[in-house]
Design a protein around this motif. Sequence first.
Motif, PDB file in Angstrom:
ATOM      1  N   ASP A  85      -1.606  -1.014   4.347  1.00  0.00           N
ATOM      2  CA  ASP A  85      -0.414  -1.021   3.511  1.00  0.00           C
ATOM      3  C   ASP A  85       0.069   0.415   3.336  1.00  0.00           C
ATOM      4  OD1 ASP A  85      -0.897  -3.723   3.311  1.00  0.00           O
ATOM      5  OD2 ASP A  85      -1.917  -3.557   1.378  1.00  0.00           O
ATOM      6  N   TYR A  86       1.195   0.742   3.960  1.00  0.00           N
ATOM      7  CA  TYR A  86       1.640   2.128   4.062  1.00  0.00           C
ATOM      8  C   TYR A  86       1.948   2.771   2.706  1.00  0.00           C
ATOM      9  CZ  TYR A  86       4.376   6.238   5.316  1.00  0.00           C
ATOM     10  OH  TYR A  86       4.842   7.518   5.416  1.00  0.00           O
ATOM     11  N   SER A  87       2.884   2.202   1.974  1.00  0.00           N
ATOM     12  CA  SER A  87       3.368   2.876   0.769  1.00  0.00           C
ATOM     13  C   SER A  87       2.318   2.999  -0.326  1.00  0.00           C
ATOM     14  CB  SER A  87       4.611   2.163   0.219  1.00  0.00           C
ATOM     15  OG  SER A  87       5.691   2.306   1.124  1.00  0.00           O
ATOM     16  N   SER A  88       1.423   2.015  -0.399  1.00  0.00           N
ATOM     17  CA  SER A  88       0.381   2.056  -1.423  1.00  0.00           C
ATOM     18  C   SER A  88      -0.868   2.764  -0.936  1.00  0.00           C
ATOM     19  CB  SER A  88       0.033   0.634  -1.878  1.00  0.00           C
ATOM     20  OG  SER A  88      -0.324  -0.169  -0.767  1.00  0.00           O
ATOM     21  N   GLY A  89      -0.961   3.057   0.380  1.00  0.00           N
ATOM     22  CA  GLY A  89      -2.137   3.742   0.902  1.00  0.00           C
ATOM     23  C   GLY A  89      -3.401   2.932   0.746  1.00  0.00           C
ATOM     24  N   SER A  90      -3.322   1.648   1.071  1.00  0.00           N
ATOM     25  CA  SER A  90      -4.464   0.765   0.849  1.00  0.00           C
ATOM     26  C   SER A  90      -4.708  -0.149   2.045  1.00  0.00           C
ATOM     27  CB  SER A  90      -4.231  -0.083  -0.412  1.00  0.00           C
ATOM     28  OG  SER A  90      -2.984  -0.764  -0.337  1.00  0.00           O
ATOM     29  N   LEU A  91      -5.902  -0.734   2.080  1.00  0.00           N
ATOM     30  CA  LEU A  91      -6.277  -1.734   3.069  1.00  0.00           C
ATOM     31  C   LEU A  91      -6.574  -3.036   2.351  1.00  0.00           C
ATOM     32  CD1 LEU A  91      -8.896   0.312   5.159  1.00  0.00           C
ATOM     33  CD2 LEU A  91      -6.428   0.177   5.547  1.00  0.00           C
ATOM     34  N   SER A  92      -6.262  -4.165   2.995  1.00  0.00           N
ATOM     35  CA  SER A  92      -6.556  -5.462   2.408  1.00  0.00           C
ATOM     36  C   SER A  92      -7.277  -6.328   3.425  1.00  0.00           C
ATOM     37  CB  SER A  92      -5.266  -6.161   1.958  1.00  0.00           C
ATOM     38  OG  SER A  92      -4.582  -5.392   0.987  1.00  0.00           O
ATOM     39  N   VAL A  93      -8.252  -7.120   2.974  1.00  0.00           N
ATOM     40  CA  VAL A  93      -9.064  -7.956   3.849  1.00  0.00           C
ATOM     41  C   VAL A  93      -8.854  -9.424   3.493  1.00  0.00           C
ATOM     42  CG1 VAL A  93     -11.397  -8.416   4.699  1.00  0.00           C
ATOM     43  CG2 VAL A  93     -10.799  -6.107   3.917  1.00  0.00           C
ATOM     44  N   PHE A  94      -8.710 -10.260   4.549  1.00  0.00           N
ATOM     45  CA  PHE A  94      -8.494 -11.690   4.363  1.00  0.00           C
ATOM     46  C   PHE A  94      -9.426 -12.483   5.272  1.00  0.00           C
ATOM     47  CE2 PHE A  94      -4.589  -9.409   3.679  1.00  0.00           C
ATOM     48  CZ  PHE A  94      -4.064  -9.957   2.514  1.00  0.00           C
TER      49      PHE A  94
END
Length: 351
Positions: free
Chosen positions: A114-123
């Motif tokens: 996630d570019y703008s938030s500087g985060s990664l998400s796992v699903f």
Amino acid sequence: MTGGTAEAAAATRRVFFGAYTTWSGGAEGIGVGTYDTSNGQLRTTGVIRGVVNPSFVVESRDGRFLYAVNETSRGEVTAIDAATLEVVGKQPTGGADPCHLTLDPSGKFLVTADYSSGSLSVFPVGADGGLGARTQKVQHQGSGPNKERQEGPHAHHVVFDVAGRYAAAVDLGADSVFVYSLTGGKLTRVSQARVKPGAGPRHIAFHPDGKTAYVANELDSTIVTCSYANGTLTPGQVLPTVPSGSPTNYPAEVLVSADGKHVYLSNRGHDSIAHFAVCGSGLSLVGHTPVGGRYPRHITFDPTGSFLFAANQNSNNVTSFAVDRATGKLTPSGTPLQTPIPVCVLPARRG
């Protein structure tokens, strides 16, 4: 089916185009098309509607499903049945403006950057191809000297290494590549590699031998060769991606040929594809090929490595190049395909 028709069908493969839908003149969803396996000629055949800003698209290992980020301030990821082209479902990423995603080697988990938030998400990925609710969100930290682009972290790319043991997440804002292990749907950081302050790393590609990786730096138009072992990247040689005196330029995608002899990088601004030869532990510039469009955001090979496709965001076209396996030379092939704001090209595994 007649023999001629069967031969014609076998001579084309499916391809999908990621694009922006909310921009002026934008697409209606994920573009669907074909390419001729003899000359790389692209054609459009339709669109998968109802997918907002699918700026990056990947497919499952068996080619039965597609997964697309929805690059908006309230980020989502969408799952699609590749046979019916129907949307299977969506999940919120919990971050802003997801711009890249990847599947782990087992195909059981999907990770977004996630570019703008500087985060990664796992699903978790279900047997039916659908996505379960997010199991984890990892927040990057860091900033850089470029006040406009590096005021905070900006996760731009996430990809697994050749062995499939670790995931490398490139962060433009933090001037870093964070490396993670993934166990049971949970990312655990194992290392952080820092590049030159202000370089703005965007994408990474691993050499087939698994011992080297190449990082494309968006903000200073360089490519960094990194040694790699056991989840640790060590930056080394740095080369410019454009000649001195070039217009303002932003490198985007970096690719390595299957035989590990050639590295390619798309230059947005110089509007070229830089070609490097792999020489021992470093790279040597071979030359630049005009991309045939403006602002080549994404380049990729077809599954055979015979063709390279470039999605030229600002000229609304996708160009094709034949790849000389021996020399690595790129030769324009076919007529450029006009399509709205293309920013990703995905040649399908299943034809």
